[in-house]
Design a protein around this motif. Structure first.
Motif, PDB file in Angstrom:
ATOM      1  N   CYS A  37       0.874  -1.053  -0.288  1.00 27.07           N
ATOM      2  CA  CYS A  37       0.283   0.334   0.463  1.00 27.07           C
ATOM      3  C   CYS A  37       1.053   1.184  -0.156  1.00 27.07           C
ATOM      4  CB  CYS A  37      -1.002   0.029   1.134  1.00 27.07           C
ATOM      5  SG  CYS A  37      -2.123  -1.673   1.266  1.00 27.07           S
ATOM      6  N   GLY A  38       2.587   1.198  -0.177  1.00 32.58           N
ATOM      7  CA  GLY A  38       2.866   2.282  -0.468  1.00 32.58           C
ATOM      8  C   GLY A  38       3.900   2.783   0.418  1.00 32.58           C
ATOM      9  N   ALA A  63      -5.391  -6.020   2.125  1.00 32.83           N
ATOM     10  CA  ALA A  63      -4.765  -4.571   2.091  1.00 32.83           C
ATOM     11  C   ALA A  63      -3.541  -4.737   2.944  1.00 32.83           C
ATOM     12  CB  ALA A  63      -5.247  -3.781   2.602  1.00 32.83           C
ATOM     13  N   HIS A  64      -1.885  -5.031   2.072  1.00 34.26           N
ATOM     14  CA  HIS A  64      -0.264  -5.303   2.929  1.00 34.26           C
ATOM     15  C   HIS A  64      -0.548  -4.520   3.615  1.00 34.26           C
ATOM     16  CE1 HIS A  64       2.050  -8.306   3.985  1.00 34.26           C
ATOM     17  NE2 HIS A  64       2.776  -8.265   2.824  1.00 34.26           N
ATOM     18  N   PRO A  65      -0.782  -3.073   4.633  1.00 31.89           N
ATOM     19  CA  PRO A  65       0.238  -2.077   5.453  1.00 31.89           C
ATOM     20  C   PRO A  65       1.488  -2.767   5.437  1.00 31.89           C
ATOM     21  CG  PRO A  65      -1.592  -3.128   6.483  1.00 31.89           C
ATOM     22  CD  PRO A  65      -1.658  -4.056   5.137  1.00 31.89           C
ATOM     23  N   TYR A  93      -4.684   1.010   4.877  1.00 36.93           N
ATOM     24  CA  TYR A  93      -5.979   0.844   3.833  1.00 36.93           C
ATOM     25  C   TYR A  93      -6.715   1.393   3.092  1.00 36.93           C
ATOM     26  CZ  TYR A  93     -11.093  -0.822   4.300  1.00 36.93           C
ATOM     27  OH  TYR A  93     -11.903  -1.637   3.758  1.00 36.93           O
ATOM     28  N   GLY A  94      -6.783   2.707   3.575  1.00 34.07           N
ATOM     29  CA  GLY A  94      -7.874   3.753   2.950  1.00 34.07           C
ATOM     30  C   GLY A  94      -6.908   4.263   1.461  1.00 34.07           C
ATOM     31  N   ALA A  95      -5.820   4.078   1.550  1.00 31.23           N
ATOM     32  CA  ALA A  95      -5.069   3.986   0.177  1.00 31.23           C
ATOM     33  C   ALA A  95      -5.819   2.963  -1.075  1.00 31.23           C
ATOM     34  CB  ALA A  95      -3.660   4.106   0.088  1.00 31.23           C
TER      35      ALA A  95
END
Length: 256
Positions: A37-38, A63-65, A93-95
């Motif tokens: 996720c960035g 999502a994989h934060p 998660y929001g991204a």
């Protein structure tokens, strides 16, 4: 032996011009995907492409934060408070959710990455904070954590939890995974054999000890050089044994 399991892979870990993993070939072989996720990997274009690949292959999206550690790929240790950990999960998660909503794909689960995942194995307060944050988004949002104490702690905090084991990582005698800073190629047949032992309810540690494990999902790492070969070997072994591979939500529905 269990006859139903989710097979998940960490993917979407390229960044800009730097390509990591063969997601196009890997995603059709698994039933769930954990998309960077960035923070440890995954620029916006890669995130969009990952969602598109998940949609095309029918792979459940998660999502994989990770930790804010691009240079170390999120595998170097950092100190986080429980509140920081919860916020990091929700932010990332929001991204991914933005791209997923735009493309009409639900985000089914959240799974911490690398050293962030390691924090959940050592700090129950962080595990609980992550669980509460995910449950606050939706009671249906699944948190994926190591089978054993981390998963049990998250469930006690009110989250819907999937218990995870690993096809391509070694275990220590405490039943904890040994995270590799730089994953090397591994023997596909050995990884497939590990999955079969997980279905039988145990893993063998690096010292030869058997540790019980009750898993809903089994992970392999998309950044391993021969990840596609490993996934193919696992699927072949599962097919031969009559084991059905299904997305996490379906496995949990059967479990409950």
């Amino acid at each position: 032996m269990k006859t139903l399991i989710d097979l998940n892979a960490d993917a979407g870990e390229s960044f800009g011009r730097w390509r990591l993993g063969d997601d196009e070939r890997l995603l059709p072989l698994v039933s769930s995907v954990n998309v960077a996720c960035g923070w440890h990997a995954g620029d916006p274009a890669t995130m969009r492409r990952s969602v598109e690949l998940a949609r095309a292959s029918g792979t459940a999206l998660g999502a994989h934060p990770g930790l804010a550690d691009l240079a170390g790929f999120g595998r170097r240790s950092m100190a986080l408070s429980p509140a920081d950990a919860a916020d990091a999960c929700l932010y990332q998660y929001g991204a991914l959710r933005g791209f997923a909503d735009a493309l009409g794909v639900p985000v089914v689960h959240v799974k911490p990455h690398g050293a962030f995942y390691g924090l959940t194995m050592r700090d129950p307060a962080i595990t609980g904070a992550i669980a509460e944050a995910c449950a606050s988004v939706s009671p249906e949002l699944i948190v994926v954590l190591l089978a054993g104490e981390p998963a049990t702690q998250a469930e006690a905090a009110g989250a819907r939890v999937a218990r995870e084991a690993f096809a391509d990582l070694d275990y220590d005698d405490d039943g904890h995974i040994i995270i590799e800073p730089r994953p090397a190629a591994k023997d596909p047949a050995a990884c497939a054999g590990r999955v079969m032992s997980i279905l039988d309810g145990y893993v063998t540690t690096v010292s030869g000890k058997r540790v019980e494990v009750d898993a809903d999902t089994v992970c392999l790492h998309g950044d391993r050089p021969n990840a596609v070969d490993i996934a193919a070997a696992i699927r072949e072994r599962l097919d031969d044994a009559g084991v059905r591979v299904a997305p996490i939500a379906e496995v949990l529905a059967v479990r409950s």
